[in-house]
Scaffold this motif. Structure first.
Motif, PDB file in Angstrom:
ATOM      1  N   ALA A 162       0.815  -1.227   0.000  1.00  0.00           N
ATOM      2  CA  ALA A 162       0.000   0.000   0.000  1.00  0.00           C
ATOM      3  C   ALA A 162       0.842   1.269   0.000  1.00  0.00           C
ATOM      4  O   ALA A 162       0.376   2.326  -0.445  1.00  0.00           O
ATOM      5  CB  ALA A 162      -0.932  -0.006   1.211  1.00  0.00           C
ATOM      6  N   HIS A 163       2.078   1.214   0.498  1.00  0.00           N
ATOM      7  CA  HIS A 163       2.934   2.396   0.524  1.00  0.00           C
ATOM      8  C   HIS A 163       3.683   2.626  -0.787  1.00  0.00           C
ATOM      9  O   HIS A 163       4.313   3.682  -0.956  1.00  0.00           O
ATOM     10  CB  HIS A 163       3.951   2.298   1.663  1.00  0.00           C
ATOM     11  N   TYR A 164       3.641   1.657  -1.690  1.00  0.00           N
ATOM     12  CA  TYR A 164       4.363   1.838  -2.946  1.00  0.00           C
ATOM     13  C   TYR A 164       3.768   2.995  -3.750  1.00  0.00           C
ATOM     14  O   TYR A 164       2.557   3.096  -3.943  1.00  0.00           O
ATOM     15  CB  TYR A 164       4.318   0.558  -3.786  1.00  0.00           C
ATOM     16  N   GLY A 165       4.634   3.884  -4.195  1.00  0.00           N
ATOM     17  CA  GLY A 165       4.207   5.012  -5.006  1.00  0.00           C
ATOM     18  C   GLY A 165       3.660   6.183  -4.217  1.00  0.00           C
ATOM     19  O   GLY A 165       3.169   7.150  -4.797  1.00  0.00           O
ATOM     20  N   THR A 166       3.733   6.126  -2.866  1.00  0.00           N
ATOM     21  CA  THR A 166       3.218   7.206  -2.020  1.00  0.00           C
ATOM     22  C   THR A 166       4.331   7.736  -1.112  1.00  0.00           C
ATOM     23  O   THR A 166       5.390   7.150  -1.002  1.00  0.00           O
ATOM     24  CB  THR A 166       2.034   6.711  -1.165  1.00  0.00           C
ATOM     25  N   GLY A 167       4.049   8.851  -0.451  1.00  0.00           N
ATOM     26  CA  GLY A 167       5.050   9.454   0.430  1.00  0.00           C
ATOM     27  C   GLY A 167       6.071  10.241  -0.365  1.00  0.00           C
ATOM     28  O   GLY A 167       5.841  10.660  -1.502  1.00  0.00           O
ATOM     29  N   THR A 168       7.242  10.435   0.227  1.00  0.00           N
ATOM     30  CA  THR A 168       8.323  11.179  -0.422  1.00  0.00           C
ATOM     31  C   THR A 168       9.089  10.249  -1.351  1.00  0.00           C
ATOM     32  O   THR A 168       9.574   9.199  -0.930  1.00  0.00           O
ATOM     33  CB  THR A 168       9.292  11.754   0.624  1.00  0.00           C
ATOM     34  N   THR A 169       9.189  10.620  -2.617  1.00  0.00           N
ATOM     35  CA  THR A 169       9.898   9.774  -3.571  1.00  0.00           C
ATOM     36  C   THR A 169      11.363  10.177  -3.674  1.00  0.00           C
ATOM     37  O   THR A 169      11.698  11.368  -3.668  1.00  0.00           O
ATOM     38  CB  THR A 169       9.248   9.828  -4.968  1.00  0.00           C
ATOM     39  N   HIS A 170      12.230   9.175  -3.742  1.00  0.00           N
ATOM     40  CA  HIS A 170      13.663   9.413  -3.903  1.00  0.00           C
ATOM     41  C   HIS A 170      14.176   8.805  -5.207  1.00  0.00           C
ATOM     42  O   HIS A 170      15.382   8.729  -5.423  1.00  0.00           O
ATOM     43  CB  HIS A 170      14.442   8.818  -2.722  1.00  0.00           C
ATOM     44  N   GLY A 171      13.266   8.382  -6.077  1.00  0.00           N
ATOM     45  CA  GLY A 171      13.671   7.753  -7.320  1.00  0.00           C
ATOM     46  C   GLY A 171      14.051   6.296  -7.114  1.00  0.00           C
ATOM     47  O   GLY A 171      14.237   5.824  -5.995  1.00  0.00           O
ATOM     48  N   ASP A 172      14.170   5.552  -8.214  1.00  0.00           N
ATOM     49  CA  ASP A 172      14.588   4.145  -8.182  1.00  0.00           C
ATOM     50  C   ASP A 172      13.661   3.304  -7.309  1.00  0.00           C
ATOM     51  O   ASP A 172      14.103   2.378  -6.620  1.00  0.00           O
ATOM     52  CB  ASP A 172      16.036   4.031  -7.699  1.00  0.00           C
ATOM     53  N   ASP A 173      12.360   3.634  -7.313  1.00  0.00           N
ATOM     54  CA  ASP A 173      11.332   2.924  -6.537  1.00  0.00           C
ATOM     55  C   ASP A 173      11.574   2.986  -5.026  1.00  0.00           C
ATOM     56  O   ASP A 173      11.171   2.094  -4.279  1.00  0.00           O
ATOM     57  CB  ASP A 173      11.194   1.465  -6.989  1.00  0.00           C
ATOM     58  N   ILE A 174      12.221   4.054  -4.558  1.00  0.00           N
ATOM     59  CA  ILE A 174      12.413   4.298  -3.129  1.00  0.00           C
ATOM     60  C   ILE A 174      11.419   5.366  -2.684  1.00  0.00           C
ATOM     61  O   ILE A 174      11.387   6.470  -3.232  1.00  0.00           O
ATOM     62  CB  ILE A 174      13.851   4.760  -2.813  1.00  0.00           C
ATOM     63  N   PHE A 175      10.601   5.037  -1.685  1.00  0.00           N
ATOM     64  CA  PHE A 175       9.606   5.958  -1.147  1.00  0.00           C
ATOM     65  C   PHE A 175       9.735   6.005   0.373  1.00  0.00           C
ATOM     66  O   PHE A 175       9.966   4.981   1.022  1.00  0.00           O
ATOM     67  CB  PHE A 175       8.197   5.523  -1.547  1.00  0.00           C
ATOM     68  N   GLU A 176       9.566   7.194   0.930  1.00  0.00           N
ATOM     69  CA  GLU A 176       9.803   7.411   2.363  1.00  0.00           C
ATOM     70  C   GLU A 176       8.505   7.750   3.090  1.00  0.00           C
ATOM     71  O   GLU A 176       7.736   8.597   2.658  1.00  0.00           O
ATOM     72  CB  GLU A 176      10.818   8.538   2.548  1.00  0.00           C
ATOM     73  N   HIS A 177       8.293   7.067   4.223  1.00  0.00           N
ATOM     74  CA  HIS A 177       7.156   7.326   5.106  1.00  0.00           C
ATOM     75  C   HIS A 177       7.656   7.408   6.543  1.00  0.00           C
ATOM     76  O   HIS A 177       8.356   6.507   7.009  1.00  0.00           O
ATOM     77  CB  HIS A 177       6.109   6.204   5.017  1.00  0.00           C
ATOM     78  N   GLY A 178       7.325   8.494   7.243  1.00  0.00           N
ATOM     79  CA  GLY A 178       7.683   8.610   8.654  1.00  0.00           C
ATOM     80  C   GLY A 178       9.163   8.522   8.925  1.00  0.00           C
ATOM     81  O   GLY A 178       9.574   8.060   9.996  1.00  0.00           O
ATOM     82  N   GLY A 179       9.976   8.932   7.971  1.00  0.00           N
ATOM     83  CA  GLY A 179      11.423   8.898   8.144  1.00  0.00           C
ATOM     84  C   GLY A 179      12.068   7.606   7.690  1.00  0.00           C
ATOM     85  O   GLY A 179      13.297   7.521   7.624  1.00  0.00           O
ATOM     86  N   PHE A 180      11.271   6.584   7.357  1.00  0.00           N
ATOM     87  CA  PHE A 180      11.802   5.297   6.915  1.00  0.00           C
ATOM     88  C   PHE A 180      11.687   5.186   5.397  1.00  0.00           C
ATOM     89  O   PHE A 180      10.581   5.215   4.849  1.00  0.00           O
ATOM     90  CB  PHE A 180      11.050   4.139   7.574  1.00  0.00           C
TER      91      PHE A 180
END
Length: 223
Positions: A162-180
């Motif tokens: 569910a978190h894929y594609g949401t939150g802060t994106t860093h590119g290369d399929d890396i997404f950040e939620h709550g600092g993680f």
């Protein structure tokens, strides 16, 4: 700026975040082993393994489980705070002689000799803030330190989460939620990482409250 270019800065931020997290929340994952670690014990025993490299050991719930099951464990993590908790717990449980710890960032070569361990386990370590290139390099290092016929069991969050594609994106399929920051895997990446290995199993499961959606991957190095 691309995800590849951001990785060094993101890596430092994640090191600091995890160090703070383990310091502020000792034993945050509890004392019971993860289900993938319980499964891995059976895989490793069937393969005749005696020593296990635990990558991303944190405060040690899975590393301690392997030690209690009779394996000799080498545990690494980039959080000194987490490993200190692991060392103290191992001593308290009478397993101090079966667990060794090393502060290590998996972006660097593994601090082990070629063909020196029977099995490797990594629960959600490969889906940290690692670029595709860094993940491939790490799996190459794992192949280097495993003995022929050695087993590698790892888990990763995948693109059905569910978190894929949401939150802060860093590119290369890396997404950040709550600092993680999480690097989400698609099946093509799993298959690419198994090139040159025997891919034994890709098992889908869920964990946690969201729930997180993961794959448990088992692959074996040829003899």
């Amino acid at each position: 700026m691309t995800g590849q270019e951001q990785t060094p800065q993101l890596a430092q931020a994640q090191r600091e975040h995890w160090q703070h997290t383990y310091t502020a929340h000792p034993g945050m994952y509890g004392e019971q082993p993860s289900e993938p670690a319980i499964h891995a014990v059976g895989v490793f025993r069937t393969a005749g393994a005696r020593d296990v490299l635990k990558l991303g050991a944190g405060h040690g719930r899975d590393a301690l489980h392997f030690a209690r099951m009779g394996f000799t464990v080498q545990a690494t993590d980039f959080s000194a705070s987490g490993l200190e908790q692991l060392t103290h717990a191992a001593q308290a449980q009478g397993a101090g002689d079966r667990v060794a710890t090393t502060v290590h960032d998996v972006r660097e070569p593994l601090p082990l000799a070629d063909g020196s361990v029977d099995a490797v386990f990594a629960h959600m370590l490969l889906c940290m803030a690692l670029s595709t290139k860094e993940i491939h390099t790490l799996v190459g290092e794992i192949a280097r330190v495993l003995r022929p016929g050695g087993s590698f069991v790892y888990t990763v969050r995948h693109t059905g989460d569910a978190h894929y594609g949401t939150g802060t994106t860093h590119g290369d399929d890396i997404f950040e939620h709550g600092g993680f920051a999480v690097r989400f895997f698609d099946r093509d990446l799993v298959d690419a990482l198994a090139d040159g290995w025997t891919l034994n199993e890709v098992h889908a499961f869920e964990e946690g409250d969201l729930p997180r959606r993961l794959w448990r991957v088992t692959q074996t190095l040829p003899r």
